[in-house]
Design an enzyme around this catalytic site. Sequence first.
Site, PDB file in Angstrom:
ATOM      1  N   ASP A  11       0.862  -1.191   0.000  1.00 52.57           N
ATOM      2  CA  ASP A  11       0.000   0.000   0.000  1.00 52.57           C
ATOM      3  C   ASP A  11       0.897   1.239   0.000  1.00 52.57           C
ATOM      4  O   ASP A  11       2.084   1.166   0.339  1.00 52.57           O
ATOM      5  CB  ASP A  11      -0.920   0.023   1.232  1.00 52.57           C
ATOM      6  CG  ASP A  11      -1.887   1.204   1.206  1.00 52.57           C
ATOM      7  OD1 ASP A  11      -2.490   1.459   0.153  1.00 52.57           O
ATOM      8  OD2 ASP A  11      -2.010   1.904   2.226  1.00 52.57           O
ATOM      9  N   SER A  12       0.291   2.370  -0.337  1.00 56.55           N
ATOM     10  CA  SER A  12       1.032   3.635  -0.282  1.00 56.55           C
ATOM     11  C   SER A  12       1.429   3.960   1.161  1.00 56.55           C
ATOM     12  O   SER A  12       2.361   4.717   1.383  1.00 56.55           O
ATOM     13  CB  SER A  12       0.161   4.758  -0.834  1.00 56.55           C
ATOM     14  OG  SER A  12      -1.020   4.850  -0.065  1.00 56.55           O
ATOM     15  N   CYS A  74      -4.188  -1.451  -2.333  1.00 53.91           N
ATOM     16  CA  CYS A  74      -4.345  -0.005  -2.493  1.00 53.91           C
ATOM     17  C   CYS A  74      -5.172   0.209  -3.754  1.00 53.91           C
ATOM     18  O   CYS A  74      -4.786  -0.258  -4.835  1.00 53.91           O
ATOM     19  CB  CYS A  74      -2.962   0.620  -2.649  1.00 53.91           C
ATOM     20  SG  CYS A  74      -2.973   2.377  -3.029  1.00 53.91           S
ATOM     21  N   GLU A 159      -3.426   9.162   7.659  1.00 49.09           N
ATOM     22  CA  GLU A 159      -1.958   9.048   7.719  1.00 49.09           C
ATOM     23  C   GLU A 159      -1.392   9.904   8.847  1.00 49.09           C
ATOM     24  O   GLU A 159      -0.359   9.586   9.427  1.00 49.09           O
ATOM     25  CB  GLU A 159      -1.315   9.465   6.377  1.00 49.09           C
ATOM     26  CG  GLU A 159      -1.486   8.468   5.241  1.00 49.09           C
ATOM     27  CD  GLU A 159      -0.538   7.259   5.318  1.00 49.09           C
ATOM     28  OE1 GLU A 159       0.667   7.443   5.551  1.00 49.09           O
ATOM     29  OE2 GLU A 159      -1.020   6.122   5.138  1.00 49.09           O
ATOM     30  N   CYS A 193     -11.163   2.683  -0.638  1.00 49.39           N
ATOM     31  CA  CYS A 193      -9.799   3.083  -0.280  1.00 49.39           C
ATOM     32  C   CYS A 193      -9.503   2.343   1.005  1.00 49.39           C
ATOM     33  O   CYS A 193     -10.308   2.358   1.946  1.00 49.39           O
ATOM     34  CB  CYS A 193      -9.707   4.584  -0.060  1.00 49.39           C
ATOM     35  SG  CYS A 193      -8.103   5.082   0.610  1.00 49.39           S
ATOM     36  N   HIS A 195      -7.610   2.893   3.352  1.00 49.27           N
ATOM     37  CA  HIS A 195      -7.454   3.709   4.572  1.00 49.27           C
ATOM     38  C   HIS A 195      -8.799   3.981   5.257  1.00 49.27           C
ATOM     39  O   HIS A 195      -8.844   4.271   6.444  1.00 49.27           O
ATOM     40  CB  HIS A 195      -6.857   5.079   4.228  1.00 49.27           C
ATOM     41  CG  HIS A 195      -5.376   5.081   4.004  1.00 49.27           C
ATOM     42  ND1 HIS A 195      -4.790   4.472   2.933  1.00 49.27           N
ATOM     43  CD2 HIS A 195      -4.368   5.643   4.720  1.00 49.27           C
ATOM     44  CE1 HIS A 195      -3.480   4.669   2.984  1.00 49.27           C
ATOM     45  NE2 HIS A 195      -3.202   5.370   4.060  1.00 49.27           N
TER      46      HIS A 195
HETATM   47  N1  DGL Z   1      -5.008   3.015   0.625  1.00 49.60           N
HETATM   48  C1  DGL Z   1      -4.874   3.689  -0.645  1.00 49.60           C
HETATM   49  C2  DGL Z   1      -6.109   3.345  -1.505  1.00 49.60           C
HETATM   50  O1  DGL Z   1      -6.728   2.314  -1.261  1.00 49.60           O
HETATM   51  C3  DGL Z   1      -4.633   5.131  -0.349  1.00 49.60           C
HETATM   52  C4  DGL Z   1      -4.198   5.910  -1.475  1.00 49.60           C
HETATM   53  C5  DGL Z   1      -3.368   7.115  -1.176  1.00 49.60           C
HETATM   54  O2  DGL Z   1      -2.211   6.953  -0.782  1.00 49.60           O
HETATM   55  O3  DGL Z   1      -3.865   8.218  -1.419  1.00 49.60           O
HETATM   56  O4  DGL Z   1      -6.458   4.021  -2.435  1.00 49.60           O
END
Ligand code: DGL
Length: 274
Positions: A11-12, A74, A159, A193, A195
């Site tokens: 993931d990011s 992600c 975050e 997403c 997150h």
């Molecule tokens: N968890 C990522 C997603 O599902 C987050 C993306 C991001 O870093 O903006 O899209």
Amino acid sequence: MANKGAIGVFDSGYGGLTVLKEIVNMLPAYDYLYLGDNARAPYGPRSFATVYEYTLECVKWFFDQGCPLVILACNTASAKALRTIQQNDLEKIDPTKRVLGVIRPTTEIIGNITTTKHIGILGTAGTIQSNSYPIEIEKFYPDVKVYQEACPMWVPLVENNEHNMHGADYFVKRHIDNIMDQSPQIDTLLLACTHYPLLIDKIRHFVPSNIQIVSQGQIVAKSLANYLERHPEIDQNLSKNGQIGFFTTDSAEDFDDHASIFFGKPIKSTHLAL
Ligand code: DGL
């Protein structure tokens, strides 16, 4: 015989941990490597070229660690990089490797969850602009109407550990109101997403109680279990010692402080300089 390797989960940042948690619950015997590209998060506002470049770099790192299979946990990376990696890069890097995303497993089942056939998608700007969800849902459920809303502040709130603060209410309410205003028939909201499950209490607070809120963790875990059953040639290359390694491209101390909220258990990570 080839050496066996762990399943890579990418993931990011922290969000993919909400998916890893469910995958580990469902498939505890396997080994996993998690990489959060926290130093370059969020990916949501970045261009296709940048998300692709960062994601490919991370996927190559997993392959260098011996992972036969990588899950892009992600949506943004799944929307903007997965197809090119699957169609162009794997062949050149190693055709025996596999990379899977989170959009396909979700769109395969989402039409069975809604009764009104009106679904709202909440995602990053990148995921929403890519139109991946309407395009994929149309393939499986042509009768389902899809509404979308980009929530660009939600990932930064999570975050930065601000998601439980009062300040987050404004941004959560604003986007919930925007999507619900698009159609009174929406009965299902997808958190597209990884997150967003961290914001679920606040989201619930602003969403009418008859609306279902769907997170992806269990959906992706079930789909992976099914994939491994259907692909014994991949499964036989996966090591099964029940071990998990965590890596972050930013500070390991910060990651450990924050990541346990997503994963539900203490985490000890290692810094990775890409
Ligand atoms: N968890 C990522 C997603 O599902 C987050 C993306 C991001 O870093 O903006 O899209």
